[in-house]
Design an enzyme around this catalytic site. Sequence first.
Site, mmCIF file in Angstrom:
data_model
loop_
_atom_site.group_PDB
_atom_site.id
_atom_site.type_symbol
_atom_site.label_atom_id
_atom_site.label_comp_id
_atom_site.label_asym_id
_atom_site.label_seq_id
_atom_site.Cartn_x
_atom_site.Cartn_y
_atom_site.Cartn_z
ATOM 1 N N HIS A 228 34.549 35.791 48.401
ATOM 2 C CA HIS A 228 35.243 35.853 47.105
ATOM 3 C C HIS A 228 34.178 35.667 46.015
ATOM 4 O O HIS A 228 33.139 36.329 46.034
ATOM 5 C CB HIS A 228 36.335 34.777 47.118
ATOM 6 C CG HIS A 228 37.349 34.833 46.013
ATOM 7 N ND1 HIS A 228 37.405 35.826 45.076
ATOM 8 C CD2 HIS A 228 38.368 33.975 45.691
ATOM 9 C CE1 HIS A 228 38.409 35.606 44.236
ATOM 10 N NE2 HIS A 228 39.011 34.474 44.582
ATOM 11 N N HIS A 268 35.891 45.925 48.755
ATOM 12 C CA HIS A 268 36.982 45.212 48.098
ATOM 13 C C HIS A 268 38.269 45.458 48.861
ATOM 14 O O HIS A 268 38.479 46.562 49.367
ATOM 15 C CB HIS A 268 37.136 45.669 46.637
ATOM 16 C CG HIS A 268 37.860 44.684 45.807
ATOM 17 N ND1 HIS A 268 39.230 44.612 45.770
ATOM 18 C CD2 HIS A 268 37.399 43.675 45.012
ATOM 19 C CE1 HIS A 268 39.587 43.629 44.974
ATOM 20 N NE2 HIS A 268 38.488 43.030 44.508
ATOM 21 N N ASP A 319 30.952 41.448 41.590
ATOM 22 C CA ASP A 319 29.856 40.489 41.779
ATOM 23 C C ASP A 319 28.474 41.139 41.828
ATOM 24 O O ASP A 319 27.465 40.436 41.752
ATOM 25 C CB ASP A 319 30.087 39.687 43.068
ATOM 26 C CG ASP A 319 31.298 38.794 42.929
ATOM 27 O OD1 ASP A 319 31.396 38.110 41.904
ATOM 28 O OD2 ASP A 319 32.151 38.798 43.828
#
Length: 387
Positions: A228, A268, A319
Amino acid sequence: MATSTTAAHCGTARGLDGVIALDSSICFIDGRAGKLVYRGYDIRRLAGHVSFEEVAHLLWLGALPTSRERDGLSSCLCSERVLPPLVLSILELMPRDASPMAVLRTCVSALAHADQEADDMSAAANMRKSVRLAARMPVIIAAFARLRTGREPIEPLTDGSTAANFLYMLTGERPAPHAERTLDTALVLHAEHSLNASTFAGRVIGSTLSDLYAAVSGAVGALAGALHGGANVRVMKMLKAIDASGESPASWVRRRLARRERIMGFGHRVYKVIDPRASILRGMMQDLAKEQDTSKWERICEEILEVMRQEKGLAPNVDYYTAPMYYMLGIDADLYTPIFAMSRITGWTAHLMEQWHANRLIRPLARYTGLHDLHVVPISDRRVSVP
Ligand code: COA
């Protein structure tokens, strides 16, 4: 011996993949179209056009603020920045090598002890606590960043944006406008993302009617994980390792993939095309690289991107580009996930308030795959169960 059984009446979705667990009017994601919408506004219409404080107002109260409402919220956030002495003492006790996310989790939990409204579950009190947490989380992170290097924490600014105050508290200097703008937009992009793992964790805790601090502590814990929000720290670790190795980024990544390792910052659960936040962040990272006249990180990122596209058909997520971008802003790599948290606090608390508005305990089922009908053997007759 009794046999293993399965309940035939229901199937399972591993990792709750594709399961719609609740109704929410906060955030919409179309993973096939690469679309992200906060309360009706496409993220592309928000990023770079409205401030993080305006987005906080949008998420919490359902509408973008007027300038008067924005100023009111900003002034509440500024006045709530001061940390209670208890939390400052806890920060001083933390080991210098503690993970900043673990420190943040501990301090969020401790903030409850200094808040007389901690157990007040009225909508008004929960709104005030949401503002308080959004104001104090950046202060906690910046204070710890200084304490762990033997420096005194800096008093928060009594004015200015969340982004400006955070950068100021890290360095002691008012940030350059472009640095403030870059961080502010990054905060906008991280503020909300529907029922991601940490938001779901928070809503599960909230649904038991546990308080806001308990739910947010749990959400911080969930965000820290490598799959995450913790991915951004590991992206920077990878980029630095590639840079130090002298090996080409492509062969470095191919070797990892051959060992079936995951490359952080890619893939994802919901997006099947590029994460729209990554597209925006890529441009921001490139602008910053140009401004600093350095192409190193951009070049490594682009080479990895190409290998991941060819070998795995995977696109980058939020990210991926935040890591080199924050690095170019001079921020320590292990603060990247805490920065994610200091933005996502707005989404978490918006979800908690939505949960409590029409609460029902979140309590799914597990399909039992264990044994049935075992008889208890006297202890003297039992065989060693773990050789
Ligand atoms: N690198 C390499 N392989 C990856 C990968 C990555 N980043 N992400 C997914 N895969 C592969 C898996 O190994 C798996 O392959 P297999 O079927 O051959 O075993 C396949 O894709 C499906 O993976 P799965 O874990 O079931 O997908 P998911 O939807 O549950 O995963 C993530 C979503 C985010 C957990 C996953 O993409 C990941 O681990 N990414 C890296 C961590 C990261 O960047 N997290 C931040 C998310 S915003």
